[in-house]
Design a protein around this motif. Structure first.
Motif, PDB file in Angstrom:
ATOM      1  N   TYR A 434      -1.632  -8.116  13.328  1.00 42.81           N
ATOM      2  CA  TYR A 434      -2.242  -6.807  13.625  1.00 42.81           C
ATOM      3  C   TYR A 434      -1.234  -5.672  13.436  1.00 42.81           C
ATOM      4  CZ  TYR A 434      -3.781  -2.859  16.422  1.00 42.81           C
ATOM      5  OH  TYR A 434      -4.088  -1.583  16.844  1.00 42.81           O
ATOM      6  N   GLN A 435      -0.030  -5.837  13.968  1.00 41.26           N
ATOM      7  CA  GLN A 435       0.979  -4.783  13.831  1.00 41.26           C
ATOM      8  C   GLN A 435       1.371  -4.580  12.377  1.00 41.26           C
ATOM      9  OE1 GLN A 435       4.239  -5.737  16.467  1.00 41.26           O
ATOM     10  NE2 GLN A 435       3.018  -5.409  18.327  1.00 41.26           N
ATOM     11  N   MET A 447      -2.377  -4.963   4.206  1.00 43.59           N
ATOM     12  CA  MET A 447      -1.754  -6.262   4.425  1.00 43.59           C
ATOM     13  C   MET A 447      -2.386  -7.289   3.493  1.00 43.59           C
ATOM     14  SD  MET A 447      -1.664  -8.612   7.887  1.00 43.59           S
ATOM     15  CE  MET A 447      -3.406  -9.061   7.821  1.00 43.59           C
ATOM     16  N   THR A 448      -1.549  -8.129   2.902  1.00 44.64           N
ATOM     17  CA  THR A 448      -2.020  -9.244   2.088  1.00 44.64           C
ATOM     18  C   THR A 448      -1.414 -10.534   2.604  1.00 44.64           C
ATOM     19  OG1 THR A 448      -0.179  -9.054   0.531  1.00 44.64           O
ATOM     20  CG2 THR A 448      -2.169  -7.735   0.054  1.00 44.64           C
ATOM     21  N   ASN A 449      -1.886 -11.633   2.082  1.00 42.35           N
ATOM     22  CA  ASN A 449      -1.313 -12.921   2.446  1.00 42.35           C
ATOM     23  C   ASN A 449       0.175 -12.937   2.131  1.00 42.35           C
ATOM     24  OD1 ASN A 449      -0.453 -15.834   1.817  1.00 42.35           O
ATOM     25  ND2 ASN A 449      -2.457 -16.166   2.780  1.00 42.35           N
ATOM     26  N   ALA A 450       0.530 -12.368   0.960  1.00 44.81           N
ATOM     27  CA  ALA A 450       1.938 -12.363   0.545  1.00 44.81           C
ATOM     28  C   ALA A 450       2.780 -11.488   1.465  1.00 44.81           C
ATOM     29  CB  ALA A 450       2.050 -11.866  -0.894  1.00 44.81           C
ATOM     30  N   LEU A 478      -9.146  -7.819  15.391  1.00 45.63           N
ATOM     31  CA  LEU A 478      -7.982  -6.935  15.341  1.00 45.63           C
ATOM     32  C   LEU A 478      -7.755  -6.382  13.932  1.00 45.63           C
ATOM     33  CD1 LEU A 478      -5.470  -8.894  17.595  1.00 45.63           C
ATOM     34  CD2 LEU A 478      -6.694  -6.772  18.143  1.00 45.63           C
ATOM     35  N   ILE A 479      -8.242  -7.073  12.938  1.00 52.41           N
ATOM     36  CA  ILE A 479      -8.151  -6.595  11.565  1.00 52.41           C
ATOM     37  C   ILE A 479      -9.508  -6.802  10.898  1.00 52.41           C
ATOM     38  CG2 ILE A 479      -5.682  -7.134  11.392  1.00 52.41           C
ATOM     39  CD1 ILE A 479      -6.464  -9.605   9.713  1.00 52.41           C
ATOM     40  N   GLY A 490      -7.016  -7.215   0.492  1.00 50.81           N
ATOM     41  CA  GLY A 490      -6.142  -6.782   1.575  1.00 50.81           C
ATOM     42  C   GLY A 490      -6.899  -6.496   2.855  1.00 50.81           C
ATOM     43  N   TYR A 491      -6.136  -6.350   3.943  1.00 52.29           N
ATOM     44  CA  TYR A 491      -6.717  -6.177   5.264  1.00 52.29           C
ATOM     45  C   TYR A 491      -6.134  -4.943   5.934  1.00 52.29           C
ATOM     46  CZ  TYR A 491      -7.912 -11.019   4.297  1.00 52.29           C
ATOM     47  OH  TYR A 491      -8.388 -12.159   3.690  1.00 52.29           O
ATOM     48  N   VAL A 492      -6.945  -4.328   6.811  1.00 51.71           N
ATOM     49  CA  VAL A 492      -6.541  -3.132   7.536  1.00 51.71           C
ATOM     50  C   VAL A 492      -6.815  -3.360   9.019  1.00 51.71           C
ATOM     51  CG1 VAL A 492      -6.982  -1.615   5.559  1.00 51.71           C
ATOM     52  CG2 VAL A 492      -8.814  -2.047   7.227  1.00 51.71           C
TER      53      VAL A 492
END
Length: 496
Positions: A434-435, A447-450, A478-479, A490-492
């Motif tokens: 999350y952070q 955010m990505t897996n990598a 949380l995301i 990607g995720y936010v």
């Protein structure tokens, strides 16, 4: 810089200040809205209404206190004496001050003082200005307009203005020490640190020093040509906080180091801060840094000589604890605790926002003047960027994610010693995700897996471990996917 004034004990100082106050009140050209002169009128109902009206009027006039003086004639302010004796007065079979206190909401610490003045007996009633809401007497708020005491609700323009004055009222504006000589002010405040930290040249005369201290609301003029030190001045620049009241002295930063991982283990170091926050800040953070062992892990983000916790993270978390604490909570102050596996920093007061929104929410502070001065002095980051720096430094050093939580009407922030991904708990892995998503988002990225693998030190061949953490963070809401049509893009964070 001596002004030749004889040092007074507490009783003598109180007597001298009260006489000087009466002098100043009598010198007013006419009754101010926050001052009332009377001879012998001691009607309890009238006194109750006056306390409400004058307390509200004092806040409207930006005064700390309002006053009623018995024994001074209203018209010409001549001293005539009074037969009123509040300590011997009863109403409805109760002592006057007790009955009044039951009828006033919210409770305020009014005080009757009897004295001899120019050979006559006077009585002074000191009334604190309204601080949290308009002061009511028997469920009705009053206000002073000229010599009249109408209901506040009958004057909506004044009621609106009063609320506007009350809402930003801050503990910082209160008085920490009263009726001091110039020498006493300079003896109690580390004024040279103030000029050093604000990058101003030290004036070569007393008047210049006092002008600057007054401009930043560290001191204010009192009656009789004397001075007050404000709570802001004491908290930031006290040479010794114990020179002030216990409510100030107990706000000093306390540091405790433990041998083990809990408070039941042996205390190895203890330090009770006695200097003001600004003048003692560098010494405190240097002291903590000096006790930290070096991080011996050698990897992509580390050098062997670096301390266990990033200095910038400690600096920002200590500064945040000072700035955001609730100063009205008595008997406690910021606490820094060093354990074998973590560093915890606690400040009194419930958070003004949810701890998981510290990163992105518009900054808010209970102590705006203190926060503003500390930023001016570069003792903390610009508004809204401090937590970013804490989280970013934890990521750079591949530490477990910092933890922010509310506990027992306090806010506790924790930095954790290095641990591998395998050693982290599931909650820590999800919190790190999350952070990390939050940091990437405020930087204009996702955010990505990598990126999460790099954050958590997961090898590429173990990408499924990062995917598992992402699924847990998604399940915890949380995301979320930045683009529902292309979830792998990607995720936010959930609030984005």
């Amino acid at each position: 810089m001596s002004d030749g004034t004889v040092t007074l004990d507490a009783h003598q100082r109180e007597q001298a200040r009260t006489h000087a106050l009466i002098d100043d009140l009598r010198a007013l050209p006419a009754e101010a809205a926050w001052v009332e002169f009377k001879e012998n009128n001691s009607d309890p109902e009238l006194i109750g209404k006056l306390i409400s009206a004058l307390s509200n009027a004092a806040r409207l006039a930006d005064q700390h206190f309002a006053y009623v003086v018995w024994g001074v004639r209203d018209g010409d302010h001549a001293v005539v004496g009074t037969s009123f004796e509040p300590s011997a007065t009863k109403h409805k079979n109760q002592p006057l001050d007790f009955w009044l206190s039951q009828c006033l909401q919210p409770a305020i610490a009014f005080c009757f003082k009897s004295m001899d003045y120019q050979g006559q007996r006077l009585v002074l009633l000191e009334i604190p200005a309204a601080a949290t809401s308009p002061v009511e007497f028997e469920r009705t708020a009053y206000v002073r307009i000229g010599s009249a005491t109408p209901r506040l609700s009958d004057h909506p323009e004044r009621q609106k203005l009063l609320w506007a004055k009350i809402q930003p009222y801050a503990w910082e504006t209160g008085v920490a020490a009263q009726f001091l000589t110039g020498d006493e002010v300079l003896a109690r405040l580390d004024y040279s640190s103030y000029f050093d930290l604000t990058a101003q040249p030290l004036p070569d005369n007393r008047a210049g020093i006092f002008d600057k201290l007054r401009a930043d609301r560290l001191i204010e003029a009192d009656v009789g040509g004397q001075w007050n030190i404000t709570n802001l001045g004491a908290m930031l620049f006290a040479k010794n906080l114990n020179d002030f009241s216990p409510s100030i002295a107990r706000k000093g930063v306390r540091f405790v180091a433990y041998e083990g991982t809990n408070r039941a283990t042996t205390v190895t170091h203890r330090r009770d801060g006695q200097r003001g926050y600004a003048s003692g800040f560098k010494g405190l953070t240097d002291y903590i840094d000096g006790l930290l062992p070096s991080n011996e892990h050698i990897g992509k983000a580390f050098r062997e000589e670096e301390p266990l916790y990033p200095s910038i993270a400690i600096r920002e978390l200590v500064a945040n604890a000072l700035i955001h604490q609730d100063m009205t909570i008595t008997g406690t102050g910021p606490l820094v605790e060093l354990f074998k596996d973590r560093l915890e920093i606690t400040n009194p007061g419930q958070p003004l926002m949810k701890p998981d929104r510290f990163l992105d929410s518009p900054p808010r502070s209970r102590n705006e003047a203190l926060a503003s001065l500390m930023r001016r002095m570069r003792l903390c980051e610009e508004q809204g960027t401090g937590i970013d720096k804490v989280l970013a430094s934890a990521e750079l050093h591949q530490l477990p994610p910092p933890d922010f939580r509310e506990e027992d009407h306090s806010v506790r922030a924790a930095l954790f010693a290095p641990r591998s991904f395998a050693e982290m708990t599931q909650d820590e892995r999800v919190r790190a995700s999350y952070q990390h998503a939050s940091l990437r988002y405020v930087s204009g990225d996702r955010m990505t897996n990598a990126s999460l693998r790099e954050r958590l030190g997961i090898a590429e061949r173990n990408a499924s471990q990062a995917s598992a953490v992402i699924r847990l963070a998604l399940d915890a809401n949380l995301i979320r996917a930045g683009d529902p049509e292309h979830p792998r893009a990607g995720y936010v964070p959930y609030w984005a």
